[in-house]
Design a protein around this motif. Structure first.
Motif, PDB file in Angstrom:
ATOM      1  N   SER A   8      -5.250  23.865   2.230  1.00 22.37           N
ATOM      2  CA  SER A   8      -4.903  24.490   1.339  1.00 22.37           C
ATOM      3  C   SER A   8      -2.816  24.002   0.655  1.00 22.37           C
ATOM      4  O   SER A   8      -1.761  22.926   2.247  1.00 22.37           O
ATOM      5  CB  SER A   8      -4.547  25.916   2.421  1.00 22.37           C
ATOM      6  OG  SER A   8      -2.735  26.533   2.365  1.00 22.37           O
ATOM      7  N   GLY A   9      -2.640  23.087  -0.135  1.00 17.87           N
ATOM      8  CA  GLY A   9      -1.462  22.198  -0.533  1.00 17.87           C
ATOM      9  C   GLY A   9      -1.565  21.421   0.460  1.00 17.87           C
ATOM     10  O   GLY A   9      -2.750  20.570  -0.822  1.00 17.87           O
ATOM     11  N   GLU A  10      -1.591  20.914   0.781  1.00 17.52           N
ATOM     12  CA  GLU A  10      -1.434  19.860   1.634  1.00 17.52           C
ATOM     13  C   GLU A  10      -1.993  19.487   2.195  1.00 17.52           C
ATOM     14  O   GLU A  10      -1.908  18.490   4.156  1.00 17.52           O
ATOM     15  CB  GLU A  10      -0.098  18.602   1.631  1.00 17.52           C
ATOM     16  CG  GLU A  10       1.473  18.558   0.351  1.00 17.52           C
ATOM     17  CD  GLU A  10       0.453  17.801  -0.825  1.00 17.52           C
ATOM     18  OE1 GLU A  10      -0.274  16.197  -0.272  1.00 17.52           O
ATOM     19  OE2 GLU A  10       0.024  17.876  -1.495  1.00 17.52           O
ATOM     20  N   ASN A  86     -21.686  21.280   6.440  1.00 13.01           N
ATOM     21  CA  ASN A  86     -20.753  21.279   6.192  1.00 13.01           C
ATOM     22  C   ASN A  86     -20.189  21.602   5.251  1.00 13.01           C
ATOM     23  O   ASN A  86     -20.987  21.578   4.122  1.00 13.01           O
ATOM     24  CB  ASN A  86     -20.191  19.920   6.356  1.00 13.01           C
ATOM     25  CG  ASN A  86     -21.077  19.168   7.848  1.00 13.01           C
ATOM     26  OD1 ASN A  86     -20.411  20.708   8.300  1.00 13.01           O
ATOM     27  ND2 ASN A  86     -21.086  18.231   8.019  1.00 13.01           N
ATOM     28  N   ALA A  87     -18.837  22.228   4.762  1.00 11.30           N
ATOM     29  CA  ALA A  87     -18.002  22.919   3.258  1.00 11.30           C
ATOM     30  C   ALA A  87     -16.646  22.514   3.716  1.00 11.30           C
ATOM     31  O   ALA A  87     -15.844  22.076   4.754  1.00 11.30           O
ATOM     32  CB  ALA A  87     -18.598  24.075   2.899  1.00 11.30           C
ATOM     33  N   THR A  88     -16.274  22.536   2.207  1.00 13.50           N
ATOM     34  CA  THR A  88     -14.735  22.011   1.685  1.00 13.50           C
ATOM     35  C   THR A  88     -14.992  23.481   1.174  1.00 13.50           C
ATOM     36  O   THR A  88     -14.853  23.830   0.214  1.00 13.50           O
ATOM     37  CB  THR A  88     -14.245  21.107   1.174  1.00 13.50           C
ATOM     38  OG1 THR A  88     -15.020  20.025   2.229  1.00 13.50           O
ATOM     39  CG2 THR A  88     -13.020  20.989   1.098  1.00 13.50           C
ATOM     40  N   VAL A  89     -13.316  24.554   1.487  1.00 18.57           N
ATOM     41  CA  VAL A  89     -12.679  24.782   1.027  1.00 18.57           C
ATOM     42  C   VAL A  89     -11.396  25.261   0.556  1.00 18.57           C
ATOM     43  O   VAL A  89     -10.853  24.705   1.400  1.00 18.57           O
ATOM     44  CB  VAL A  89     -12.832  26.817   1.943  1.00 18.57           C
ATOM     45  CG1 VAL A  89     -12.215  26.820   2.798  1.00 18.57           C
ATOM     46  CG2 VAL A  89     -12.385  27.635   0.686  1.00 18.57           C
ATOM     47  N   THR A  90     -10.762  25.706  -0.435  1.00 23.66           N
ATOM     48  CA  THR A  90      -9.934  24.903  -1.419  1.00 23.66           C
ATOM     49  C   THR A  90      -8.669  26.440  -1.887  1.00 23.66           C
ATOM     50  O   THR A  90      -9.763  27.130  -2.512  1.00 23.66           O
ATOM     51  CB  THR A  90      -9.497  23.517  -2.566  1.00 23.66           C
ATOM     52  OG1 THR A  90     -10.381  22.649  -2.500  1.00 23.66           O
ATOM     53  CG2 THR A  90      -8.400  24.224  -2.784  1.00 23.66           C
ATOM     54  N   LEU A  91      -8.002  26.337  -0.691  1.00 19.01           N
ATOM     55  CA  LEU A  91      -7.281  27.741  -1.511  1.00 19.01           C
ATOM     56  C   LEU A  91      -6.551  27.508  -2.254  1.00 19.01           C
ATOM     57  O   LEU A  91      -5.673  26.893  -2.317  1.00 19.01           O
ATOM     58  CB  LEU A  91      -6.750  28.425  -0.016  1.00 19.01           C
ATOM     59  CG  LEU A  91      -7.672  28.859   1.322  1.00 19.01           C
ATOM     60  CD1 LEU A  91      -6.432  28.984   2.161  1.00 19.01           C
ATOM     61  CD2 LEU A  91      -8.620  29.165   1.315  1.00 19.01           C
TER      62      LEU A  91
END
Length: 496
Positions: A8-10, A86-91
């Motif tokens: 989330s952002g930085e 495993n996963a990466t979520v970007t808000l």
């Protein structure tokens, strides 16, 4: 076990998870501000996130709400997407919504000293102000989205969430949020303690604040555990908290405070409407107070619309026709991202004027708001149609019950953030309000917060507000045949 990395952002955060876990469940725990307007019922398509890594393929619900381009770009719905590893979520970056704290109150005597805090807990937003009670000066304020919004956009969703997630969870969310906001206000003002706070809100929000089970508010006969009008069992910033009295299950302390702020009991025939997720209305005549509430839903605040969003940067806030061109204005003049409540009202008025929709609301093809890239579809029209019909029918029923018509109203006050930003001409054109009220209308801003500040600075007004709340008559629209008839009539997009 697997891991979900939340970006989330930085900020990056890694949370452990089980394979098969819903992304929305993990986000709701790790990022309390993450919104689920439809409470995870797979109907609104608003919980879009970008996700990479090991996730299960999209199901039918996601494919109905996302197109192939979305899916190819890694866009998923958090309420439907499940981890497979495993996963990466970007808000997506979310601009700050325009939340109002300004309000108008009648002159009143300030009898208290020291510092105090006034709070309005709305279903969607929370507004807080720190006062020097002797001078009435606002020393600091904080405005935020309600931290419970991950459990749905309306009170019924929150009540249901108490059954599935637990009352303590929702109560803890709002209490923790208020404590954090209060600490920030005191720090900004250089104040080390306060004498007292006044916390207002609708009946459901006050039940959740106090940790009282709101389940009975959602079923007939809509009993309340407390009408309040008392000191809270909680403190805020270490100081006592006064909770104003409610009138009924859906006519809460927020409208009681707005009645006080509007001074509508000063005489004559006066009408008040506080329009938010729950539309509350009051009519005063000869000292008699008649109130009602209607479920407008969150459409006027952008939720539930395919193109809808809060009044944050990039939200289309105004729409008008200039020759054969459709013009628009966005919040902070940022590139258009969607449309907020005031913008959708203007857009519908333009659509009526250009005959893109007829009186019934039929839309032959999606309507483009100029070159914004934002479009309004048939479902959006129907959502606003239901909401505006509920408000207009509620006002007409209230007036009929008291034996007056719109021409007999001497003053019409509108409270709330949506009401303060809308174009009243557009509202009348689509039939949100009776047109005869046009020249009698005034806006008082956040009337709930204004009334709460009055109760904070003059304790004698508390008895006055409790008395008129006890004596007020609540009109049950759900049991009113007249309301149902008007509700059907007011579906038409036309002046009433």
């Amino acid at each position: 076990m697997c891991e979900l990395t939340i970006v989330s952002g930085e900020t990056r955060r890694i949370v452990p998870a089980e394979a098969g876990a819903l992304v929305s469940d993990l986000l709701r725990q790790a990022v309390p501000s993450f919104a689920l307007p439809c409470a995870g019922n797979h109907t609104c398509g608003k919980c879009r996130v970008q996700i990479t890594g090991e996730v299960e393929p999209p199901d039918g619900a996601e494919r109905r709400l996302l197109d192939e381009a979305d899916l190819a770009a890694g866009i998923r719905l958090a309420c439907s997407c499940r981890l497979a590893g495993n996963a990466t979520v970007t808000l997506q970056a979310e601009g700050k919504s325009k939340i109002i704290a300004w309000n108008q109150t009648p002159p009143f005597e300030r009898t208290e000293t020291g510092y105090g805090i006034a709070v309005d807990i709305g279903t969607t937003t929370v507004a807080m102000q720190l006062f020097d009670r002797a001078s009435g000066a606002v020393l600091a304020e904080r405005l935020a989205e309600n931290a419970q919004r991950g459990f749905g956009a309306d009170v019924i969703s929150r009540i249901e969430a108490c059954k599935t997630e637990g009352l303590d969870v929702l109560s803890g969310r709002i209490n923790g949020q208020l404590e954090q906001m209060a600490a920030e206000c005191l720090r900004e003002a250089g104040v080390d303690h306060i004498e007292e706070s006044v916390v207002t809100g609708n009946s459901t929000m006050l039940h959740l604040y106090e940790g009282l089970d709101p389940a009975s508010l959602a079923v007939v006969p809509f009993d309340v555990q407390s009408f309040f009008g008392c000191m809270s069992r909680r403190t805020l910033a270490g100081a006592p908290v006064y909770l104003p009295r409610c009138i009924g299950a859906y006519v809460g302390a927020d409208i009681v405070c707005a009645i006080l702020a509007s001074d509508m009991l000063s005489g004559g025939v006066q009408l008040l409407a506080d329009i938010g997720t729950n539309g509350e209305m009051a009519l005063a005549r000869d000292g008699k107070l008649l109130c009602c509430s209607t479920a407008a839903g969150p459409a006027f605040e952008g939720a539930g619309l395919s193109c809808g969003m809060p009044a944050a940067p990039g939200a289309i806030r105004a729409v008008w026709r200039e020759g054969d061109k459709i013009r628009f204005e966005t919040v902070q003049d940022q590139p258009a991202q969607g449309v907020c409540g005031s913008g959708i009202l203007d857009a519908l008025a333009v659509m009526l004027e250009t005959e893109a929709i007829d009186d019934s609301g039929f839309l032959e093809e999606d309507f483009a708001i100029g070159d914004s890239g934002v479009q309004i579809d048939q479902r959006d029209v129907r959502q606003i149609q239901l909401a505006k019909s509920a408000i207009c029918a509620g006002l007409i029923t209230l007036m009929e019950e008291e034996g007056v018509d719109a021409a007999g109203i001497e003053r019409f006050c509108i409270a709330g953030g949506f009401g303060s930003s809308m174009n009243f001409d557009s509202a009348c054109a689509i039939g949100l309000f009776p047109a005869a009220l046009h020249d009698k209308t005034g806006f008082i801003g956040n009337g709930a917060l204004g009334g709460a500040s009055m109760l904070l600075m003059n304790k004698s007004l508390r008895e006055k507000s409790e008395q008129f709340a006890r004596q007020a008559t609540e009109l049950s629209l759900s049991a009113s045949p007249a309301f149902m008839d008007y509700y059907v009539d007011c579906m038409s997009f036309m002046e009433f």
